[in-house]
Scaffold this motif. Structure first.
Motif, short mmCIF file in Angstrom:
data_model
loop_
_atom_site.label_atom_id
_atom_site.label_comp_id
_atom_site.label_asym_id
_atom_site.label_seq_id
_atom_site.Cartn_x
_atom_site.Cartn_y
_atom_site.Cartn_z
N VAL A 49 0.85 -1.19 0.00
CA VAL A 49 0.00 0.00 0.00
C VAL A 49 0.89 1.24 0.00
O VAL A 49 1.76 1.37 0.87
CB VAL A 49 -0.92 0.01 1.25
CG1 VAL A 49 -1.74 1.28 1.32
CG2 VAL A 49 -1.81 -1.22 1.25
N PRO A 50 0.70 2.15 -0.96
CA PRO A 50 1.52 3.37 -0.99
C PRO A 50 1.41 4.16 0.31
O PRO A 50 0.33 4.21 0.93
CB PRO A 50 0.94 4.16 -2.16
CG PRO A 50 0.23 3.15 -3.00
CD PRO A 50 -0.25 2.09 -2.05
N LEU A 51 2.50 4.77 0.70
CA LEU A 51 2.54 5.53 1.95
C LEU A 51 1.50 6.64 1.96
O LEU A 51 0.89 6.91 2.99
CB LEU A 51 3.95 6.11 2.16
CG LEU A 51 4.21 6.83 3.47
CD1 LEU A 51 4.01 5.89 4.65
CD2 LEU A 51 5.61 7.40 3.50
N ARG A 52 1.25 7.25 0.81
CA ARG A 52 0.26 8.33 0.76
C ARG A 52 -1.13 7.83 1.17
O ARG A 52 -1.89 8.55 1.81
CB ARG A 52 0.22 9.00 -0.60
CG ARG A 52 -0.24 8.13 -1.72
CD ARG A 52 -0.32 8.86 -3.05
NE ARG A 52 -0.74 7.95 -4.08
CZ ARG A 52 -1.97 7.47 -4.20
NH1 ARG A 52 -2.90 7.87 -3.37
NH2 ARG A 52 -2.28 6.61 -5.15
N GLU A 53 -1.46 6.56 0.82
CA GLU A 53 -2.75 6.00 1.23
C GLU A 53 -2.79 5.76 2.73
O GLU A 53 -3.83 5.95 3.37
CB GLU A 53 -3.02 4.69 0.47
CG GLU A 53 -3.36 4.89 -0.98
CD GLU A 53 -3.69 3.57 -1.69
OE1 GLU A 53 -4.08 2.59 -1.02
OE2 GLU A 53 -3.54 3.54 -2.93
N VAL A 54 -1.67 5.34 3.30
CA VAL A 54 -1.59 5.16 4.75
C VAL A 54 -1.77 6.51 5.44
O VAL A 54 -2.52 6.63 6.41
CB VAL A 54 -0.25 4.50 5.16
CG1 VAL A 54 -0.13 4.39 6.68
CG2 VAL A 54 -0.12 3.12 4.51
N PHE A 55 -1.12 7.55 4.92
CA PHE A 55 -1.27 8.90 5.47
C PHE A 55 -2.72 9.37 5.36
O PHE A 55 -3.24 10.00 6.27
CB PHE A 55 -0.35 9.89 4.76
CG PHE A 55 1.10 9.79 5.16
CD1 PHE A 55 1.51 9.13 6.31
CD2 PHE A 55 2.08 10.39 4.39
CE1 PHE A 55 2.84 9.06 6.67
CE2 PHE A 55 3.42 10.33 4.74
CZ PHE A 55 3.80 9.67 5.88
#
Length: 143
Positions: A60-66
């Motif tokens: 999962v891309p970090l931007r989605e986690v953020f």
């Protein structure tokens, strides 16, 4: 500013904003103290838009986690600090990303995610969904 202009430099604390490119590397500004540094291409540098978190099914891309942290915290900073103990950090990430791979995502990774999110929040960088459109627009400009 999207995550494609925010860098993590190995061996240096915090995050850096990419300012300009030089022949032997680039110039970046620390989000912690505002100091400018030059980084050579030999340094291990990660662009936040390229970082992903392991889950049991995919990365999962970090931007989605953020984005998920932002939703959970209703746009505010995280409810726990990055210096919490391992169990609390893992519980927090489990609330955000229930299927994260516990074998490949370490407590140190969770600390960085929380620390980076709060640092970006402090600097008003909270639009994590726009990262892809920024990248596409810049690639078209470069052509």
């Amino acid at each position: 500013m999207g995550l494609n202009k925010i860098l993590s430099v190995a061996g240096k604390p915090g995050l850096y904003k990419l300012l300009s490119q030089t022949r032997s590397g680039f110039v970046a500004e620390s989000l912690l103290d505002g100091k400018k540094i030059t980084v050579s291409f030999k340094n291990n540098v990660s662009v936040l838009s390229e970082i992903a978190i392991y889950t049991l099914e995919e990365e999962v891309p970090l931007r989605e986690v953020f984005e998920k942290i932002k939703e959970k915290e209703e746009g505010g900073k995280t409810s726990i600090g990055h210096k919490e103990d391992k169990i609390k950090l893992e519980e927090y990430l489990f609330e955000i990303l229930p299927n994260y791979d516990e074998d490949r995502v370490y407590a140190s990774d969770i600390k960085k995610i929380i620390q980076w999110y709060n640092l970006l929040h402090d600097h008003g960088i909270t639009d994590f969904s726009a990262a892809e459109t920024d990248t596409v627009a810049e690639e078209k400009e470069a052509e």
